[in-house]
Design a protein around this motif. Structure first.
Motif, PDB file in Angstrom:
ATOM      1  N   CYS A 134       0.814  -1.221   0.000  1.00  0.00           N
ATOM      2  CA  CYS A 134       0.000   0.000   0.000  1.00  0.00           C
ATOM      3  C   CYS A 134       0.847   1.270   0.000  1.00  0.00           C
ATOM      4  CB  CYS A 134      -0.923   0.009   1.229  1.00  0.00           C
ATOM      5  SG  CYS A 134      -2.031  -1.409   1.332  1.00  0.00           S
ATOM      6  N   TYR A 135       2.161   1.089  -0.067  1.00  0.00           N
ATOM      7  CA  TYR A 135       3.076   2.227   0.079  1.00  0.00           C
ATOM      8  C   TYR A 135       2.788   3.329  -0.942  1.00  0.00           C
ATOM      9  CZ  TYR A 135       7.541   4.769   0.218  1.00  0.00           C
ATOM     10  OH  TYR A 135       8.496   5.746   0.311  1.00  0.00           O
ATOM     11  N   ALA A 136       2.679   2.942  -2.207  1.00  0.00           N
ATOM     12  CA  ALA A 136       2.478   3.940  -3.260  1.00  0.00           C
ATOM     13  C   ALA A 136       1.120   4.617  -3.153  1.00  0.00           C
ATOM     14  CB  ALA A 136       2.632   3.283  -4.630  1.00  0.00           C
ATOM     15  N   SER A 137       0.118   3.886  -2.693  1.00  0.00           N
ATOM     16  CA  SER A 137      -1.221   4.469  -2.597  1.00  0.00           C
ATOM     17  C   SER A 137      -1.386   5.346  -1.361  1.00  0.00           C
ATOM     18  CB  SER A 137      -2.276   3.354  -2.575  1.00  0.00           C
ATOM     19  OG  SER A 137      -2.087   2.496  -1.464  1.00  0.00           O
ATOM     20  N   VAL A 138      -0.580   5.092  -0.310  1.00  0.00           N
ATOM     21  CA  VAL A 138      -0.664   5.897   0.916  1.00  0.00           C
ATOM     22  C   VAL A 138       0.126   7.185   0.758  1.00  0.00           C
ATOM     23  CG1 VAL A 138      -0.056   6.003   3.368  1.00  0.00           C
ATOM     24  CG2 VAL A 138      -1.083   3.930   2.426  1.00  0.00           C
ATOM     25  N   LEU A 139       1.377   7.073   0.337  1.00  0.00           N
ATOM     26  CA  LEU A 139       2.245   8.243   0.207  1.00  0.00           C
ATOM     27  C   LEU A 139       2.248   8.734  -1.243  1.00  0.00           C
ATOM     28  CD1 LEU A 139       5.214   7.276   2.536  1.00  0.00           C
ATOM     29  CD2 LEU A 139       3.558   9.106   2.884  1.00  0.00           C
ATOM     30  N   THR A 140       1.135   9.311  -1.642  1.00  0.00           N
ATOM     31  CA  THR A 140       1.034   9.889  -2.983  1.00  0.00           C
ATOM     32  C   THR A 140       1.679  11.281  -2.982  1.00  0.00           C
ATOM     33  OG1 THR A 140      -1.111  10.884  -2.492  1.00  0.00           O
ATOM     34  CG2 THR A 140      -1.102   8.645  -3.392  1.00  0.00           C
ATOM     35  N   ASN A 141       1.834  11.836  -4.167  1.00  0.00           N
ATOM     36  CA  ASN A 141       2.419  13.180  -4.266  1.00  0.00           C
ATOM     37  C   ASN A 141       1.568  14.215  -3.532  1.00  0.00           C
ATOM     38  OD1 ASN A 141       4.561  12.249  -5.780  1.00  0.00           O
ATOM     39  ND2 ASN A 141       3.632  12.774  -7.764  1.00  0.00           N
ATOM     40  N   ASN A 142       0.251  14.081  -3.612  1.00  0.00           N
ATOM     41  CA  ASN A 142      -0.629  15.023  -2.913  1.00  0.00           C
ATOM     42  C   ASN A 142      -0.444  14.935  -1.401  1.00  0.00           C
ATOM     43  OD1 ASN A 142      -1.794  16.125  -5.196  1.00  0.00           O
ATOM     44  ND2 ASN A 142      -3.446  14.604  -5.274  1.00  0.00           N
TER      45      ASN A 142
END
Length: 317
Positions: A134-142
């Motif tokens: 879930c790393y990429a979905s949690v720490l998004t650019n926004n």
């Protein structure tokens, strides 16, 4: 007849900065290692910024936070470099009152932002280890932008009153000698001939609400990380997971140990020699910006490779 009330108010036009007490005659020689450390700090952190910017594979949350950390180290170095080298190189000890307040604001701002970024990096490591899928979905650019905005807003709101609290104080005409070659809030307020209780409480509040809370949350983050790592079945997986945190742990120690040292000495070390105060302050301001690029270039293969490519002028991937 009514008693005479002295309503005079004195605010100095300038302060006198101190170099390294007892070693004034050797300031020329001492300036050599100081200049070298500033050069290493600025060069190393600028290389990290260029490496992350030019290397698309490093456009990830962890390296974004590292870039902000490097930017803070550049700002911290530039905040003290002019006045420190002016004292060591040219024996120029005078700094105007308002320049002192501006330097103090930026010095404390970059320091506090660095503390918050280290906290954000610990959160990054926790998410990467506990929920890698879930790393990429949690720490998004926004999310990263929002974290950055909160960090900057918190530091500005916390530190903005400091200059006004110092400007309202009445200072002693003959008491204008600072303890360092740069301006600390705690150092400037001691020159006042007035009740500084509000300033002391304000300084304590800022330290506890920023560095104090950040350091506590970092400890909690690593307790959770350790709990997650110990739940992994394979010893090799545990070592690999912990290895991704080594650089950050070293950066945390390099930053927080001098910060705690400066805070303790200013409050409880008045009996110590002035040279001890000076050296601890210089360690706090100069050593972390020097060591952070070294730590990450040694421990992080992607950063090391990207920095070498920047130096060679090769295209990044």
């Amino acid at each position: 007849s009514q008693p005479f009330i002295n309503i005079s108010f004195f605010q100095p036009q300038s302060f006198l900065m101190t170099g390294i007490p007892g070693l004034e005659a050797a300031h020329g020689w001492i300036s050599i290692p100081f200049s070298s450390m500033y050069a290493v700090a600025l060069t190393g952190n600028c290389l990290i910024l260029l490496a992350v910017k030019r290397t698309h594979s490093l456009h990830q949350p962890m390296y974004y936070f590292l870039s902000v950390l490097a930017l803070c180290d550049v700002g911290l170095s530039l905040s003290t470099l002019p006045s420190t080298l002016a004292v060591l190189w040219f024996n120029c000890h005078v700094i105007s009152f308002h320049t002192c307040l501006i330097q103090m604001f930026f010095l404390h701002s970059f320091s506090m932002v660095e503390s918050s970024v280290l906290l954000a990096m610990s959160f990054d490591r926790f998410v990467a280890i506990s929920s890698p899928l879930c790393y990429a979905s949690v720490l998004t650019n926004n999310v990263i932008i929002r974290i950055g905005a909160v960090i900057v807003a918190r530091e500005i709101l916390s530190l903005f009153p400091g200059s006004f609290l110092l400007k309202r104080l009445n200072y002693c005409p003959g008491k204008i000698l600072l303890s360092h070659s740069f301006c600390f809030h705690a150092d400037v307020m001691k020159l006042a001939c007035a009740d500084i209780t509000v300033n002391i409480l304000y300084g304590l509040y800022v330290v506890l609400s920023t560095v104090g809370i950040d350091s506590l949350l970092i400890v909690i983050s690593y307790a959770l990380i350790l709990h997650t790592v110990m739940g992994l079945a394979s010893p090799r997986e545990r070592v690999c997971a912990l290895n991704t945190c080594v650089s950050h742990i070293l950066a945390v120690l390099v930053f927080y140990i001098p910060v705690k040292g400066v805070s303790m000495i200013h409050r409880f070390g008045r009996h110590l020699f002035h040279i001890v105060h000076a050296l601890v302050a210089y360690v706090y301001l100069v050593v972390p910006p020097v060591l952070n690029p070294i730590i990450y270039s040694v421990k992080s293969k992607p950063i090391r490779g990207a920095m070498f490519r920047v130096l060679r002028g090769k295209d990044q991937s």
